[in-house]
Motif scaffolding. Structure first.
Motif, PDB file in Angstrom:
ATOM      1  N   SER A  35       0.831  -1.205   0.000  1.00 34.01           N
ATOM      2  CA  SER A  35       0.000   0.000   0.000  1.00 34.01           C
ATOM      3  C   SER A  35       0.870   1.261   0.000  1.00 34.01           C
ATOM      4  CB  SER A  35      -0.961  -0.003   1.184  1.00 34.01           C
ATOM      5  OG  SER A  35      -0.245  -0.014   2.394  1.00 34.01           O
ATOM      6  N   TYR A  42      -4.366   0.586  -2.517  1.00 33.48           N
ATOM      7  CA  TYR A  42      -4.582  -0.852  -2.450  1.00 33.48           C
ATOM      8  C   TYR A  42      -3.259  -1.557  -2.169  1.00 33.48           C
ATOM      9  CZ  TYR A  42      -2.625  -1.087  -7.166  1.00 33.48           C
ATOM     10  OH  TYR A  42      -1.801  -0.987  -8.246  1.00 33.48           O
ATOM     11  N   HIS A  58     -12.942 -11.551  10.852  1.00 36.39           N
ATOM     12  CA  HIS A  58     -12.433 -10.183  10.960  1.00 36.39           C
ATOM     13  C   HIS A  58     -13.147  -9.315   9.931  1.00 36.39           C
ATOM     14  CE1 HIS A  58     -10.193 -11.792   7.571  1.00 36.39           C
ATOM     15  NE2 HIS A  58      -9.924 -10.546   7.213  1.00 36.39           N
ATOM     16  N   HIS A  60     -12.657  -5.502   7.416  1.00 36.64           N
ATOM     17  CA  HIS A  60     -11.871  -4.359   6.962  1.00 36.64           C
ATOM     18  C   HIS A  60     -12.823  -3.172   6.905  1.00 36.64           C
ATOM     19  CE1 HIS A  60      -8.302  -6.723   5.867  1.00 36.64           C
ATOM     20  NE2 HIS A  60      -9.179  -7.673   5.597  1.00 36.64           N
ATOM     21  N   ARG A  61     -12.576  -2.177   7.721  1.00 33.63           N
ATOM     22  CA  ARG A  61     -13.487  -1.033   7.838  1.00 33.63           C
ATOM     23  C   ARG A  61     -13.421  -0.083   6.640  1.00 33.63           C
ATOM     24  NH1 ARG A  61     -15.668  -1.100  12.784  1.00 33.63           N
ATOM     25  NH2 ARG A  61     -14.497  -2.067  14.467  1.00 33.63           N
ATOM     26  N   ASN A  62     -12.277  -0.045   5.969  1.00 33.74           N
ATOM     27  CA  ASN A  62     -12.086   0.977   4.937  1.00 33.74           C
ATOM     28  C   ASN A  62     -11.948   0.461   3.512  1.00 33.74           C
ATOM     29  OD1 ASN A  62     -12.031   3.087   6.912  1.00 33.74           O
ATOM     30  ND2 ASN A  62      -9.984   2.379   7.459  1.00 33.74           N
ATOM     31  N   GLU A  63     -11.930  -0.855   3.320  1.00 33.74           N
ATOM     32  CA  GLU A  63     -11.741  -1.360   1.970  1.00 33.74           C
ATOM     33  C   GLU A  63     -12.423  -2.707   1.771  1.00 33.74           C
ATOM     34  OE1 GLU A  63      -8.667  -0.755   3.835  1.00 33.74           O
ATOM     35  OE2 GLU A  63      -8.795  -2.718   4.722  1.00 33.74           O
ATOM     36  N   GLU A  65     -12.252  -6.504   0.115  1.00 36.48           N
ATOM     37  CA  GLU A  65     -11.172  -7.475  -0.014  1.00 36.48           C
ATOM     38  C   GLU A  65     -11.539  -8.403  -1.170  1.00 36.48           C
ATOM     39  OE1 GLU A  65      -8.422 -10.100   3.002  1.00 36.48           O
ATOM     40  OE2 GLU A  65     -10.472  -9.646   3.601  1.00 36.48           O
ATOM     41  N   THR A  95     -16.843  -4.058   2.171  1.00 34.65           N
ATOM     42  CA  THR A  95     -16.322  -3.293   3.301  1.00 34.65           C
ATOM     43  C   THR A  95     -17.194  -3.520   4.537  1.00 34.65           C
ATOM     44  OG1 THR A  95     -15.550  -1.606   1.773  1.00 34.65           O
ATOM     45  CG2 THR A  95     -15.744  -0.954   4.084  1.00 34.65           C
ATOM     46  N   LEU A 115      -6.553  -5.695  -1.481  1.00 41.76           N
ATOM     47  CA  LEU A 115      -7.317  -4.940  -0.489  1.00 41.76           C
ATOM     48  C   LEU A 115      -6.812  -3.536  -0.393  1.00 41.76           C
ATOM     49  CD1 LEU A 115      -5.730  -5.683   2.810  1.00 41.76           C
ATOM     50  CD2 LEU A 115      -5.942  -7.606   1.299  1.00 41.76           C
TER      51      LEU A 115
END
Length: 115
Positions: A35, A42, A58, A60-63, A65, A95, A115
């Motif tokens: 990244s 990404y 789990h 990913h709050r911002n992207e 996958e 997301t 991601l």
């Protein structure tokens, strides 16, 4: 990834050999595009996982996958759904949706993650 990554000289089914880092137990990860190279837009990661290896649930709050299975059979759980995906198949985890992935109980798997 574990807090303390260790580098391995192993080259499991890799096109360019790594370097490989320990991820979840039974998993090796190689960062193909960081990244940092894309100004946070990404990252591309290759993963080799042995049977029985699984990432914990789990999110990913911002992207999103994205997974592409290079070889083997992968089970992907997200939200209330479970999918088995094989070589050449891709799937996108939206997301902020919880997910977990694991290889089939009978074979190792190689995936590319974006991601």
């Amino acid at each position: 990834m574990s807090k303390v990554a260790t580098v391995s000289d192993d080259k499991p089914n890799s096109s360019d050999g790594g370097p490989w880092y320990e991820g979840t137990r039974g998993e090796r990860i190689a960062v193909r595009i960081s990244s940092l190279q894309t100004n946070g837009a990404y990252a591309v990661v290759e993963s080799f996982a042995e049977p029985g290896c699984a990432t914990p649930m789990h999110l990913h709050r911002n992207e999103e996958e994205h997974f592409v299975v290079v070889s083997g059979l992968y089970r992907v759980a997200f939200g209330d759904e479970v999918f088995d995906i094989s070589s050449g198949v891709s799937i996108t985890i939206p997301t902020a949706v919880t997910s977990s992935v694991q290889p089939s109980a009978h074979s190792s798997v190689v995936i590319q993650s974006i991601l």
